[in-house]
Scaffold this active site. Sequence first.
Site, PDB file in Angstrom:
ATOM      1  N   SER A   1       1.191   1.090 -13.094  1.00 23.58           N
ATOM      2  CA  SER A   1       1.156   0.008 -12.399  1.00 23.58           C
ATOM      3  C   SER A   1       1.585  -0.990 -14.170  1.00 23.58           C
ATOM      4  O   SER A   1       1.058  -0.232 -15.007  1.00 23.58           O
ATOM      5  CB  SER A   1      -0.026  -0.444 -11.991  1.00 23.58           C
ATOM      6  OG  SER A   1      -0.854  -1.785 -12.169  1.00 23.58           O
TER       7      SER A   1
ATOM      8  N   TYR B   1      -9.823  -0.033 -11.348  1.00 25.47           N
ATOM      9  CA  TYR B   1      -8.289  -0.123 -10.816  1.00 25.47           C
ATOM     10  C   TYR B   1      -7.298   0.488 -11.525  1.00 25.47           C
ATOM     11  O   TYR B   1      -6.675   1.785 -11.892  1.00 25.47           O
ATOM     12  CB  TYR B   1      -8.211  -1.082  -9.757  1.00 25.47           C
ATOM     13  CG  TYR B   1      -6.521  -1.031  -9.482  1.00 25.47           C
ATOM     14  CD1 TYR B   1      -5.716  -0.146  -8.518  1.00 25.47           C
ATOM     15  CD2 TYR B   1      -5.233  -1.657 -10.262  1.00 25.47           C
ATOM     16  CE1 TYR B   1      -4.683   0.435  -7.976  1.00 25.47           C
ATOM     17  CE2 TYR B   1      -4.387  -1.413 -10.286  1.00 25.47           C
ATOM     18  CZ  TYR B   1      -4.392  -0.278  -8.965  1.00 25.47           C
ATOM     19  OH  TYR B   1      -2.563  -0.721  -8.114  1.00 25.47           O
TER      20      TYR B   1
ATOM     21  N   LYS C   1      -5.382   4.286 -12.819  1.00 24.50           N
ATOM     22  CA  LYS C   1      -4.297   4.789 -13.109  1.00 24.50           C
ATOM     23  C   LYS C   1      -3.880   4.783 -14.263  1.00 24.50           C
ATOM     24  O   LYS C   1      -2.866   5.743 -14.001  1.00 24.50           O
ATOM     25  CB  LYS C   1      -3.255   3.240 -13.283  1.00 24.50           C
ATOM     26  CG  LYS C   1      -2.939   2.359 -11.493  1.00 24.50           C
ATOM     27  CD  LYS C   1      -2.412   3.890 -10.696  1.00 24.50           C
ATOM     28  CE  LYS C   1      -2.974   3.148  -9.159  1.00 24.50           C
ATOM     29  NZ  LYS C   1      -1.970   3.969  -8.224  1.00 24.50           N
TER      30      LYS C   1
HETATM   31  P1  NAD Z   1      -1.257  -0.047   0.514  1.00 23.34           P
HETATM   32  O1  NAD Z   1      -2.227   0.069   0.618  1.00 23.34           O
HETATM   33  O2  NAD Z   1      -0.668  -0.430   1.200  1.00 23.34           O
HETATM   34  O3  NAD Z   1      -0.338   1.398   0.887  1.00 23.34           O
HETATM   35  C1  NAD Z   1      -1.307   3.334   0.437  1.00 23.34           C
HETATM   36  C2  NAD Z   1      -1.440   3.994   0.897  1.00 23.34           C
HETATM   37  O4  NAD Z   1      -2.366   5.193   0.724  1.00 23.34           O
HETATM   38  C3  NAD Z   1      -2.086   3.516   2.743  1.00 23.34           C
HETATM   39  O5  NAD Z   1      -1.417   3.547   3.476  1.00 23.34           O
HETATM   40  C4  NAD Z   1      -3.475   4.372   2.493  1.00 23.34           C
HETATM   41  O6  NAD Z   1      -3.671   4.487   3.950  1.00 23.34           O
HETATM   42  C5  NAD Z   1      -3.482   5.498   2.479  1.00 23.34           C
HETATM   43  N1  NAD Z   1      -4.042   5.881   1.558  1.00 23.34           N
HETATM   44  C6  NAD Z   1      -5.275   5.523   0.176  1.00 23.34           C
HETATM   45  N2  NAD Z   1      -6.436   5.726   0.538  1.00 23.34           N
HETATM   46  C7  NAD Z   1      -5.337   7.056   0.920  1.00 23.34           C
HETATM   47  C8  NAD Z   1      -6.073   8.981   0.898  1.00 23.34           C
HETATM   48  N3  NAD Z   1      -7.485   9.197   0.494  1.00 23.34           N
HETATM   49  N4  NAD Z   1      -5.330   9.731   0.641  1.00 23.34           N
HETATM   50  C9  NAD Z   1      -4.143   9.731   2.262  1.00 23.34           C
HETATM   51  N5  NAD Z   1      -3.619   8.502   2.023  1.00 23.34           N
HETATM   52  C10 NAD Z   1      -4.812   7.336   1.783  1.00 23.34           C
HETATM   53  O7  NAD Z   1      -0.035  -0.056  -0.948  1.00 23.34           O
HETATM   54  P2  NAD Z   1       1.332  -0.573  -1.602  1.00 23.34           P
HETATM   55  O8  NAD Z   1       1.016  -1.740  -2.158  1.00 23.34           O
HETATM   56  O9  NAD Z   1       2.008  -0.620  -0.752  1.00 23.34           O
HETATM   57  O10 NAD Z   1       0.712   0.701  -2.996  1.00 23.34           O
HETATM   58  C11 NAD Z   1       1.210   2.221  -2.369  1.00 23.34           C
HETATM   59  C12 NAD Z   1       1.025   2.421  -4.379  1.00 23.34           C
HETATM   60  O11 NAD Z   1       1.295   1.565  -4.945  1.00 23.34           O
HETATM   61  C13 NAD Z   1      -0.663   2.274  -4.897  1.00 23.34           C
HETATM   62  O12 NAD Z   1      -0.939   3.689  -5.165  1.00 23.34           O
HETATM   63  C14 NAD Z   1      -0.923   0.767  -5.694  1.00 23.34           C
HETATM   64  O13 NAD Z   1      -2.145   1.174  -6.542  1.00 23.34           O
HETATM   65  C15 NAD Z   1       0.077   1.422  -6.250  1.00 23.34           C
HETATM   66  N6  NAD Z   1       1.091   0.061  -6.488  1.00 23.34           N
HETATM   67  C16 NAD Z   1       0.468  -1.705  -6.347  1.00 23.34           C
HETATM   68  C17 NAD Z   1       1.356  -2.181  -6.593  1.00 23.34           C
HETATM   69  C18 NAD Z   1       1.061  -3.838  -5.415  1.00 23.34           C
HETATM   70  O14 NAD Z   1       1.102  -4.850  -5.567  1.00 23.34           O
HETATM   71  N7  NAD Z   1       1.198  -2.961  -3.850  1.00 23.34           N
HETATM   72  C19 NAD Z   1       1.196  -3.090  -7.359  1.00 23.34           C
HETATM   73  C20 NAD Z   1       1.089  -1.052  -8.812  1.00 23.34           C
HETATM   74  C21 NAD Z   1       0.944  -0.487  -7.839  1.00 23.34           C
END
Ligand code: NAD
Length: 338
Positions: free
Chosen positions: A124, A149, A153
Site C-alpha cells: 500500500s 495496518y 504492510k
Molecule cells: P477485502 O477485505 O475485500 O479482501 C481481503 C480478503 O481476504 C477478504 O475476502 C477476506 O475474507 C480475506 N481474508 C482476510 N483474512 C484472511 C485470512 N486470515 N485467511 C484467508 N483469507 C482472509 O480487501 P481488498 O480491498 O480486496 O484488499 C486486498 C488486499 O489489498 C489487502 O491485503 C489490502 O490490505 C490491500 N490493499 C487494499 C487497498 C484498498 O484500498 N482496498 C489499498 C492498499 C492495499
Amino acid sequence: MTILVTGGAGYIGTHTVVELLQGGHEVVVLDSLVNGSREALHRVEGITGKAICFIEGDVRDRALLDELFVEHSIEAVIHFAGLKAVGESIEKPLAYYDVNVHGSLVLCQAMAAAGVHRMVFSSSATVYGEDAPVPYMETMLRGRTSNPYGSSKAMVEQMLSDLCCADKRWMVTLLRYFNPIGAHISGEIGEDPQGIPNNLMPFIAQVAVGRRRELAIFGDDYPTHDGTCVRDYLHVMDLAAGHVAALSSLQHAGVRIYNLGTGHGISVLEMVNTFERVTGQTVPFRIAPRRDGDLAAFWADAGKAERELGWRAERGLEAMLHDTWRWQEQNPRGYVPG
Ligand code: NAD
Ligand code: UDP
C-alpha cells in the site's frame, strides 16, 4: 499458469480473478470469507464462463496450505488475504499483526516447503509514511507509518525483501496500491464493505443509493486547492490488470516494487461533484472534523510500472464513477439479495 489467490473472494481479489481467468490462467482461491463472499466468486464464474477452485480457509493454517500445495500444481501466489481497516487496526493491533504479518509468514513457509517461490504481494502507498514528499516514488525509503495496518504492510515488505536476499530462488513483486475504486463493467461484482464503509467511494455510493443519509467530509481546511484531502484513485480493473502484468514479469530473482496509481490527485469535493454530474444522483454532505491519521495529499509517480511492466491505468475518473454506480444501483445491498 496455476495461480493461488489468497483473499480472492474480496474486492480486489475478485476483479483480479476475472483478469486471470480471461488471461488463460487457472485459479485456486483461498479465502476465510471474513470479508469476502462466495456469491462474488459465483458471479466471477458467470462473467468469465470459467470455474474457480475455491478453498474456504485461513492463510495462517499451515496444514491446510501444505495440503493445498500438494493437491494443486501452484506456480505463483498473489497474496491479497489480510485485514485492511486503518481505524480497526488501531483498536486491534494484535489481530492485524496476526493476520497480515503472521499470515504472510506462514504462507511463505508453506510456499518454501512446496518449492513455490513466486509471489505478488498487496502492499500500500501507506508504507511511504507520514513525511514523504509527493509524488511518491519507489526509490524513496519506507517512512514512519501512522497505524498498525500500515506497519503490518511495511513489515511484510521487509520480510519478503530479506527472504529474497537470503534465497535467490525467490521472485517477489510488491505492488503499492493507491486508492482503488470502481467495479467490473458488468455491474455484477464490486466493493461490498460490511457495516459502515470506512472508504470514501463506497460511502458516496451508499448515500446515493439511499442506504446512508449523508456523507461526512473529513476536513475542509487542509492545505490543498479546495481544502479537502487529495488521493490518487484508480480503477479496480486497471489494478487487476497490474497484477497480471506483475505476474508475467516474475522471472528474475529478487524483489521488485511498483506503485499502481494514475499519477493524478483528486480531492474529496471533486469526487463528490464529479459523481453527482456523472450519475445524476445527489450526494448530500456535511463538513466534519478531520479524521485522525489522514494525510493532506498524496499521489503516485506511476512511471516505473509503465516503463518496466508496460502497465498504466487506462480508465479515467468518469469511468470509475459510472462503474461504481452501476454496481451499487444493481446491488443496493451488495451481495445480499433484496
Ligand atoms: P477485502 O477485505 O475485500 O479482501 C481481503 C480478503 O481476504 C477478504 O475476502 C477476506 O475474507 C480475506 N481474508 C482476510 N483474512 C484472511 C485470512 N486470515 N485467511 C484467508 N483469507 C482472509 O480487501 P481488498 O480491498 O480486496 O484488499 C486486498 C488486499 O489489498 C489487502 O491485503 C489490502 O490490505 C490491500 N490493499 C487494499 C487497498 C484498498 O484500498 N482496498 C489499498 C492498499 C492495499
Ligand atoms: N473521506 C471522507 N469521508 C468518508 C471517508 C473518507 O471525507 O466517509 C476522505 C478521507 O478523509 C480521505 C479520502 O476521503 O481524505 C479518502 O479516504 P479513504 O478512506 O477512501 O482512503 P485513504 O484514507 O486510505 O487514502
